[in-house]
Scaffold this motif. Structure first.
Motif, PDB file in Angstrom:
ATOM      1  N   LEU A 103       0.833  -1.206   0.000  1.00 34.98           N
ATOM      2  CA  LEU A 103       0.000   0.000   0.000  1.00 34.98           C
ATOM      3  C   LEU A 103       0.864   1.251   0.000  1.00 34.98           C
ATOM      4  N   LYS A 104       1.937   1.235   0.784  1.00 30.07           N
ATOM      5  CA  LYS A 104       2.868   2.375   0.812  1.00 30.07           C
ATOM      6  C   LYS A 104       3.449   2.620  -0.577  1.00 30.07           C
ATOM      7  N   GLU A 105       3.919   1.575  -1.230  1.00 30.23           N
ATOM      8  CA  GLU A 105       4.477   1.706  -2.583  1.00 30.23           C
ATOM      9  C   GLU A 105       3.430   2.260  -3.548  1.00 30.23           C
ATOM     10  N   GLU A 110       1.154   6.519  -6.921  1.00 29.36           N
ATOM     11  CA  GLU A 110      -0.027   7.263  -7.371  1.00 29.36           C
ATOM     12  C   GLU A 110       0.014   8.743  -6.974  1.00 29.36           C
ATOM     13  N   PHE A 111       0.501   9.047  -5.758  1.00 25.05           N
ATOM     14  CA  PHE A 111       0.403  10.406  -5.218  1.00 25.05           C
ATOM     15  C   PHE A 111       1.741  11.119  -5.067  1.00 25.05           C
ATOM     16  N   GLY A 112       2.828  10.376  -4.964  1.00 26.11           N
ATOM     17  CA  GLY A 112       4.136  10.980  -4.707  1.00 26.11           C
ATOM     18  C   GLY A 112       4.554  10.737  -3.272  1.00 26.11           C
ATOM     19  N   ASP A 113       5.547  11.500  -2.842  1.00 26.09           N
ATOM     20  CA  ASP A 113       6.121  11.328  -1.516  1.00 26.09           C
ATOM     21  C   ASP A 113       5.192  11.930  -0.472  1.00 26.09           C
ATOM     22  N   GLY A 114       4.583  11.099   0.352  1.00 24.17           N
ATOM     23  CA  GLY A 114       3.675  11.580   1.384  1.00 24.17           C
ATOM     24  C   GLY A 114       2.986  10.435   2.086  1.00 24.17           C
ATOM     25  N   ILE A 115       1.959  10.787   2.834  1.00 24.20           N
ATOM     26  CA  ILE A 115       1.244   9.805   3.654  1.00 24.20           C
ATOM     27  C   ILE A 115      -0.260  10.044   3.588  1.00 24.20           C
ATOM     28  N   SER A 117      -3.437  10.776   5.750  1.00 21.54           N
ATOM     29  CA  SER A 117      -3.743  11.319   7.064  1.00 21.54           C
ATOM     30  C   SER A 117      -4.681  10.390   7.827  1.00 21.54           C
ATOM     31  N   ALA A 118      -4.420  10.245   9.112  1.00 22.23           N
ATOM     32  CA  ALA A 118      -5.354   9.555  10.001  1.00 22.23           C
ATOM     33  C   ALA A 118      -6.084  10.575  10.864  1.00 22.23           C
ATOM     34  N   ILE A 119      -5.835  11.854  10.608  1.00 24.75           N
ATOM     35  CA  ILE A 119      -6.543  12.930  11.312  1.00 24.75           C
ATOM     36  C   ILE A 119      -7.662  13.457  10.429  1.00 24.75           C
ATOM     37  N   ASN A 120      -7.327  13.816   9.188  1.00 22.28           N
ATOM     38  CA  ASN A 120      -8.345  14.201   8.215  1.00 22.28           C
ATOM     39  C   ASN A 120      -8.756  12.902   7.544  1.00 22.28           C
ATOM     40  N   PHE A 121      -9.685  12.180   8.160  1.00 18.98           N
ATOM     41  CA  PHE A 121      -9.879  10.762   7.880  1.00 18.98           C
ATOM     42  C   PHE A 121     -11.322  10.350   8.106  1.00 18.98           C
ATOM     43  N   ARG A 122     -11.783   9.473   7.254  1.00 18.08           N
ATOM     44  CA  ARG A 122     -13.083   8.827   7.453  1.00 18.08           C
ATOM     45  C   ARG A 122     -12.867   7.322   7.307  1.00 18.08           C
ATOM     46  N   PHE A 140     -10.915   2.935   4.261  1.00 21.42           N
ATOM     47  CA  PHE A 140     -10.140   4.022   4.866  1.00 21.42           C
ATOM     48  C   PHE A 140     -10.106   5.142   3.850  1.00 21.42           C
ATOM     49  N   ASP A 141     -10.453   6.329   4.260  1.00 23.64           N
ATOM     50  CA  ASP A 141     -10.543   7.476   3.366  1.00 23.64           C
ATOM     51  C   ASP A 141      -9.798   8.634   4.038  1.00 23.64           C
ATOM     52  N   GLY A 142      -8.496   8.737   3.742  1.00 24.09           N
ATOM     53  CA  GLY A 142      -7.667   9.751   4.376  1.00 24.09           C
ATOM     54  C   GLY A 142      -7.122  10.740   3.364  1.00 24.09           C
ATOM     55  N   LYS A 143      -7.003  11.966   3.778  1.00 25.99           N
ATOM     56  CA  LYS A 143      -6.424  13.007   2.918  1.00 25.99           C
ATOM     57  C   LYS A 143      -4.950  12.697   2.687  1.00 25.99           C
ATOM     58  N   PHE A 144      -4.498  12.905   1.449  1.00 27.91           N
ATOM     59  CA  PHE A 144      -3.077  12.730   1.149  1.00 27.91           C
ATOM     60  C   PHE A 144      -2.322  13.956   1.643  1.00 27.91           C
ATOM     61  N   LEU A 145      -1.265  13.719   2.371  1.00 25.38           N
ATOM     62  CA  LEU A 145      -0.404  14.792   2.876  1.00 25.38           C
ATOM     63  C   LEU A 145       0.985  14.604   2.282  1.00 25.38           C
TER      64      LEU A 145
END
Length: 149
Positions: A103-105, A110-115, A117-122, A140-145
């Motif tokens: 999933l990390k890979e 897909e998005f680039g270097d980031g994570i 979010s588990a704060i801005n998350f549904r 899991f529906d988290g904002k990409f940071l």
């Protein structure tokens, strides 16, 4: 003056009252107007509730102000280590151990270097019928940071 009730003690009272009244977590979530997974987590001590949410839950479950006060507190988030041995919870840890690196890979591809979010998350849960046995669908529906340098 009495100390403020621990969130774990308030959670135990909520669970007992819910079961004794035959209420589902979804019914309680509807009462406070919040998503069922978030509401359940909040009632188990993982999120602070607003004054209105805590009052409505306590009215519904016939719990006192001491419980409402605890439900409004900022939590110390995380699980009791003993809970991680529960088979249902352990399977989530196992799934992340097996699929987490992939999933990390894929997130980085897909998005680039980031994570995520588990704060801005549904998070959502659903049941999907299947001929071989019903399936549990967790979303899991988290904002990409992105990492910024």
């Amino acid at each position: 003056m009495n100390p403020i009730m621990r969130k774990s003690d308030a959670a135990a009272l909520v669970v007992a009252a819910r079961l004794r009244r035959g209420l589902s977590w979804a019914r309680i979530a509807d009462e406070i107007g919040a998503p069922v997974v978030w509401s359940t987590a909040a009632l188990l001590g993982q999120h602070p509730m607003t004054e209105e949410q805590a009052r409505r839950v306590c009215d519904l479950l016939e719990l006192d102000e001491a419980v409402a006060e605890s439900l409004r507190l900022q939590p110390a988030r995380g699980a009791d280590p003993a809970l991680t041995a529960d088979p249902t919870i352990y399977r989530f840890a196992e799934a992340l151990a097996v699929y987490g690196p992939a999933l990390k890979e894929l997130i980085h591809e897909e998005f680039g270097d980031g994570i995520m979010s588990a704060i801005n998350f549904r998070v959502g849960i659903a049941r999907r019928p299947d001929p071989e046995g019903d399936r549990v669908v967790v979303t899991f529906d988290g904002k990409f940071l992105d990492y910024k340098w």
